[in-house]
Scaffold this motif. Structure first.
Motif, PDB file in Angstrom:
ATOM      1  N   LEU A  46      -7.649  24.156  -9.774  1.00 16.80           N
ATOM      2  CA  LEU A  46      -7.661  25.334 -10.660  1.00 16.80           C
ATOM      3  C   LEU A  46      -6.430  25.384 -11.581  1.00 16.80           C
ATOM      4  CD1 LEU A  46      -8.737  28.066 -11.663  1.00 16.80           C
ATOM      5  CD2 LEU A  46      -7.692  29.144  -9.656  1.00 16.80           C
ATOM      6  N   SER A  47      -5.232  25.449 -10.989  1.00 16.35           N
ATOM      7  CA  SER A  47      -4.039  25.685 -11.829  1.00 16.35           C
ATOM      8  C   SER A  47      -3.795  24.544 -12.808  1.00 16.35           C
ATOM      9  CB  SER A  47      -2.799  25.882 -10.944  1.00 16.35           C
ATOM     10  OG  SER A  47      -3.003  26.974 -10.082  1.00 16.35           O
ATOM     11  N   SER A  48      -4.157  23.309 -12.432  1.00 18.29           N
ATOM     12  CA  SER A  48      -3.917  22.179 -13.343  1.00 18.29           C
ATOM     13  C   SER A  48      -4.642  22.396 -14.670  1.00 18.29           C
ATOM     14  CB  SER A  48      -4.342  20.850 -12.706  1.00 18.29           C
ATOM     15  OG  SER A  48      -5.743  20.759 -12.662  1.00 18.29           O
ATOM     16  N   ALA A  49      -5.828  23.015 -14.629  1.00 19.30           N
ATOM     17  CA  ALA A  49      -6.594  23.251 -15.872  1.00 19.30           C
ATOM     18  C   ALA A  49      -5.879  24.274 -16.744  1.00 19.30           C
ATOM     19  CB  ALA A  49      -8.008  23.714 -15.537  1.00 19.30           C
ATOM     20  N   PHE A  50      -5.226  25.254 -16.117  1.00 18.95           N
ATOM     21  CA  PHE A  50      -4.415  26.211 -16.887  1.00 18.95           C
ATOM     22  C   PHE A  50      -3.268  25.464 -17.573  1.00 18.95           C
ATOM     23  CE2 PHE A  50      -0.288  28.435 -16.482  1.00 18.95           C
ATOM     24  CZ  PHE A  50      -0.427  29.341 -17.539  1.00 18.95           C
ATOM     25  N   HIS A  51      -2.591  24.598 -16.832  1.00 23.15           N
ATOM     26  CA  HIS A  51      -1.422  23.907 -17.401  1.00 23.15           C
ATOM     27  C   HIS A  51      -1.826  22.929 -18.508  1.00 23.15           C
ATOM     28  CE1 HIS A  51       1.338  25.729 -14.596  1.00 23.15           C
ATOM     29  NE2 HIS A  51       0.574  25.354 -13.581  1.00 23.15           N
ATOM     30  N   THR A  52      -2.923  22.191 -18.318  1.00 18.85           N
ATOM     31  CA  THR A  52      -3.339  21.255 -19.381  1.00 18.85           C
ATOM     32  C   THR A  52      -3.769  22.026 -20.629  1.00 18.85           C
ATOM     33  OG1 THR A  52      -5.595  21.177 -18.513  1.00 18.85           O
ATOM     34  CG2 THR A  52      -4.137  19.377 -17.841  1.00 18.85           C
ATOM     35  N   MET A  53      -4.533  23.095 -20.436  1.00 18.48           N
ATOM     36  CA  MET A  53      -5.029  23.847 -21.604  1.00 18.48           C
ATOM     37  C   MET A  53      -3.868  24.533 -22.317  1.00 18.48           C
ATOM     38  SD  MET A  53      -8.784  25.356 -20.603  1.00 18.48           S
ATOM     39  CE  MET A  53      -8.405  26.176 -19.070  1.00 18.48           C
ATOM     40  N   ARG A  54      -2.944  25.070 -21.544  1.00 18.69           N
ATOM     41  CA  ARG A  54      -1.785  25.759 -22.136  1.00 18.69           C
ATOM     42  C   ARG A  54      -1.033  24.809 -23.071  1.00 18.69           C
ATOM     43  NH1 ARG A  54       3.565  26.765 -20.685  1.00 18.69           N
ATOM     44  NH2 ARG A  54       4.246  28.871 -21.209  1.00 18.69           N
ATOM     45  N   ALA A  55      -0.922  23.550 -22.656  1.00 23.03           N
ATOM     46  CA  ALA A  55      -0.174  22.577 -23.466  1.00 23.03           C
ATOM     47  C   ALA A  55      -1.027  21.960 -24.578  1.00 23.03           C
ATOM     48  CB  ALA A  55       0.377  21.476 -22.552  1.00 23.03           C
ATOM     49  N   ALA A  56      -2.338  21.826 -24.349  1.00 23.87           N
ATOM     50  CA  ALA A  56      -3.174  21.101 -25.333  1.00 23.87           C
ATOM     51  C   ALA A  56      -3.769  21.999 -26.415  1.00 23.87           C
ATOM     52  CB  ALA A  56      -4.308  20.362 -24.607  1.00 23.87           C
ATOM     53  N   VAL A  57      -3.992  23.278 -26.107  1.00 23.75           N
ATOM     54  CA  VAL A  57      -4.635  24.163 -27.092  1.00 23.75           C
ATOM     55  C   VAL A  57      -3.847  24.233 -28.412  1.00 23.75           C
ATOM     56  CG1 VAL A  57      -5.124  26.634 -27.561  1.00 23.75           C
ATOM     57  CG2 VAL A  57      -6.154  25.482 -25.574  1.00 23.75           C
ATOM     58  N   PRO A  58      -2.515  24.325 -28.396  1.00 25.35           N
ATOM     59  CA  PRO A  58      -1.798  24.343 -29.684  1.00 25.35           C
ATOM     60  C   PRO A  58      -2.058  23.087 -30.525  1.00 25.35           C
ATOM     61  CG  PRO A  58      -0.341  25.016 -27.909  1.00 25.35           C
ATOM     62  CD  PRO A  58      -1.598  24.537 -27.262  1.00 25.35           C
ATOM     63  N   LEU A  59      -2.220  21.921 -29.872  1.00 22.94           N
ATOM     64  CA  LEU A  59      -2.489  20.678 -30.611  1.00 22.94           C
ATOM     65  C   LEU A  59      -3.892  20.728 -31.221  1.00 22.94           C
ATOM     66  CD1 LEU A  59      -1.096  18.026 -28.060  1.00 22.94           C
ATOM     67  CD2 LEU A  59       0.129  19.363 -29.783  1.00 22.94           C
ATOM     68  N   MET A  60      -4.843  21.272 -30.476  1.00 21.72           N
ATOM     69  CA  MET A  60      -6.221  21.399 -30.999  1.00 21.72           C
ATOM     70  C   MET A  60      -6.242  22.400 -32.149  1.00 21.72           C
ATOM     71  SD  MET A  60      -8.408  21.475 -27.453  1.00 21.72           S
ATOM     72  CE  MET A  60      -8.480  20.047 -26.360  1.00 21.72           C
ATOM     73  N   LYS A  61      -5.546  23.535 -31.985  1.00 28.73           N
ATOM     74  CA  LYS A  61      -5.517  24.558 -33.050  1.00 28.73           C
ATOM     75  C   LYS A  61      -4.933  23.975 -34.334  1.00 28.73           C
ATOM     76  CE  LYS A  61      -5.408  29.015 -30.716  1.00 28.73           C
ATOM     77  NZ  LYS A  61      -4.581  30.142 -30.254  1.00 28.73           N
ATOM     78  N   ALA A  62      -3.923  23.132 -34.193  1.00 28.04           N
ATOM     79  CA  ALA A  62      -3.278  22.550 -35.381  1.00 28.04           C
ATOM     80  C   ALA A  62      -4.272  21.698 -36.163  1.00 28.04           C
ATOM     81  CB  ALA A  62      -2.070  21.722 -34.954  1.00 28.04           C
ATOM     82  N   LYS A  63      -5.239  21.084 -35.454  1.00 27.23           N
ATOM     83  CA  LYS A  63      -6.242  20.248 -36.137  1.00 27.23           C
ATOM     84  C   LYS A  63      -7.506  21.026 -36.487  1.00 27.23           C
ATOM     85  CE  LYS A  63      -5.117  15.775 -34.063  1.00 27.23           C
ATOM     86  NZ  LYS A  63      -5.731  14.563 -33.512  1.00 27.23           N
ATOM     87  N   GLY A  64      -7.633  22.246 -35.940  1.00 29.80           N
ATOM     88  CA  GLY A  64      -8.841  23.045 -36.191  1.00 29.80           C
ATOM     89  C   GLY A  64     -10.072  22.470 -35.503  1.00 29.80           C
ATOM     90  N   TRP A  65      -9.871  21.705 -34.451  1.00 28.69           N
ATOM     91  CA  TRP A  65     -10.999  21.085 -33.725  1.00 28.69           C
ATOM     92  C   TRP A  65     -10.554  20.762 -32.303  1.00 28.69           C
ATOM     93  CZ3 TRP A  65     -12.954  17.105 -30.811  1.00 28.69           C
ATOM     94  CH2 TRP A  65     -14.354  16.900 -30.838  1.00 28.69           C
ATOM     95  N   GLY A  66     -11.421  21.041 -31.347  1.00 28.90           N
ATOM     96  CA  GLY A  66     -11.111  20.662 -29.963  1.00 28.90           C
ATOM     97  C   GLY A  66     -12.303  20.883 -29.052  1.00 28.90           C
ATOM     98  N   ARG A  67     -12.324  20.123 -27.973  1.00 33.11           N
ATOM     99  CA  ARG A  67     -13.386  20.272 -26.973  1.00 33.11           C
ATOM    100  C   ARG A  67     -12.729  20.258 -25.591  1.00 33.11           C
ATOM    101  NH1 ARG A  67     -15.796  21.497 -30.825  1.00 33.11           N
ATOM    102  NH2 ARG A  67     -17.767  20.688 -31.664  1.00 33.11           N
ATOM    103  N   ILE A  68     -12.975  21.337 -24.835  1.00 36.71           N
ATOM    104  CA  ILE A  68     -12.472  21.392 -23.456  1.00 36.71           C
ATOM    105  C   ILE A  68     -13.679  21.447 -22.529  1.00 36.71           C
ATOM    106  CG2 ILE A  68     -11.090  22.690 -21.798  1.00 36.71           C
ATOM    107  CD1 ILE A  68      -9.621  23.926 -24.293  1.00 36.71           C
ATOM    108  N   ILE A  69     -13.735  20.497 -21.630  1.00 41.75           N
ATOM    109  CA  ILE A  69     -14.820  20.482 -20.643  1.00 41.75           C
ATOM    110  C   ILE A  69     -14.167  20.546 -19.264  1.00 41.75           C
ATOM    111  CG2 ILE A  69     -16.698  19.143 -19.595  1.00 41.75           C
ATOM    112  CD1 ILE A  69     -15.986  18.489 -23.175  1.00 41.75           C
ATOM    113  N   ASN A  70     -14.389  21.663 -18.590  1.00 38.09           N
ATOM    114  CA  ASN A  70     -13.868  21.801 -17.236  1.00 38.09           C
ATOM    115  C   ASN A  70     -14.970  21.414 -16.253  1.00 38.09           C
ATOM    116  OD1 ASN A  70     -11.366  22.736 -18.127  1.00 38.09           O
ATOM    117  ND2 ASN A  70     -12.148  24.829 -18.336  1.00 38.09           N
ATOM    118  N   ILE A  71     -14.598  20.615 -15.277  1.00 42.68           N
ATOM    119  CA  ILE A  71     -15.603  20.216 -14.286  1.00 42.68           C
ATOM    120  C   ILE A  71     -15.536  21.194 -13.117  1.00 42.68           C
ATOM    121  CG2 ILE A  71     -16.507  18.382 -12.809  1.00 42.68           C
ATOM    122  CD1 ILE A  71     -16.681  17.813 -15.895  1.00 42.68           C
ATOM    123  N   GLY A  72     -16.508  22.098 -13.128  1.00 39.11           N
ATOM    124  CA  GLY A  72     -16.634  23.053 -12.038  1.00 39.11           C
ATOM    125  C   GLY A  72     -17.488  22.455 -10.952  1.00 39.11           C
TER     126      GLY A  72
END
Ligand code: NAD
Length: 265
Positions: free
Chosen positions: A120-146
């Motif tokens: 669980l928490s690892s997905a918070f940490h990866t998204m917290r760090a990666a979302v700004p990079l995706m926002k900068a490009k205006g494109w991103g895909r996050i797939i969480n494996i539940g």
């Protein structure tokens, strides 16, 4: 060159991709043209062999990062290293996971903490760090494996079910936050897939339920799945590749069961 539904020019991190579902998804994304960062534990020679194989089969760049998903500092380092070497993180697949089967009153406290951290928490940490990079490009895909266990519970899996239900809430929340930034965030919910993780829980489940290992496979695992078949790696990889395409831009905040009908009843 980024064009239509090809993933050429995109960079994908797949956590926990030295084995099982993560490796299957990494193979699918590489075949669709994305550069890949593999992650997870395992024998370094085998990991190098997988990298070479993927590279020669698909022509994409394949790197490996050894970040431990229970360590937030190592997760941030993996995202930063990927930005430096491959120019960003366009696709993030949060897949790393572990399992432990035991009654709640006997559940080892260290296993509870590890499952919450890795699943669980690892997905918070990866998204917290990666979302700004995706926002900068205006494109991103996050797939969480539940898991089907993001939607329903089974006995003796308190930590796993709690973590996977938590991942559903986290997925929905992030999807709402990034909805206008060209980023989607979805939860793929597999039923049973015959990977090393599942092989490992057959024995524990037999013990916890007082039944044979054959009965665990027939009555507990496939008993849940109306198709009476394990889900395949190829099915999960194909769905992930589709969710990464431009045609899937309006699919966000969803939980998509791939479970042979398990959660239909
Ligand atoms: P697996 O054991 O084959 O693979 C797990 C991967 O995670 C491996 O690469 C392992 O090295 C990695 N990993 C474990 N701890 C890690 C850590 N601390 N840091 C980095 N990597 C770590 O398992 P799998 O069955 O392929 O499971 C993958 C995901 O799919 C998990 O999140 C699991 O909960 C989920 N899932 C599996 C099934 C199934 O039936 N196999 C069903 C539903 C959901």
């Amino acid at each position: 060159m980024i064009n239509g539904n090809s993933l050429q020019g995109r960079t994908a991190i797949v956590t926990g991709s030295t084995s099982g579902i993560g490796l299957g998804i990494a193979r699918g994304l590489a075949a669709a043209g994305a550069n890949i960062v593999l992650n997870g534990f395992g024998d370094q020679k085998e990991i190098d062999q997988t990298r070479r194989e993927l590279r020669s089969q698909t022509g994409v760049q394949v790197q490996y990062h050894p970040a431990d998903m229970s360590r937030p500092d190592q997760i941030v380092a993996m995202i930063n290293d990927t930005r430096s070497t491959l120019g960003g993180v366009d696709i993030l697949v949060n897949n790393a996971g572990i399992q432990k089967v035991a009654p709640v009153e006997e559940f080892p406290v260290d296993k509870w903490d590890a499952i919450i951290a890795i699943n669980l928490s690892s997905a918070f940490h990866t998204m917290r760090a990666a979302v700004p990079l995706m926002k900068a490009k205006g494109w991103g895909r996050i797939i969480n494996i539940g898991s089907a266990h993001s939607l329903v519970a089974s006995p003796f899996k308190s930590a796993y079910v709690a973590a996977k239900h938590g991942l559903l809430g986290l997925t929905r929340t992030v999807a709402l936050e990034v909805a206008q930034s060209g980023i989607t965030c979805n939860l793929v919910c597999p039923g049973y897939v015959r990977t090393p993780l599942v092989e490992g829980q057959i024995k524990d489940t037999a013990k916890a339920r007082g039944i044979s290992e054959e009965a665990v496979i027939r009555d507990v695992m496939l008993g849940e799945q109306p198709t009476k078949k394990f889900v395949s790696l190829e099915e999960l990889a194909a769905l992930t590749v589709f969710l990464c395409s431009d045609t899937a831009a309006s699919i966000t905040g969803t939980a998509l069961p791939v479970d042979g009908g398990w959660t239909a009843h």
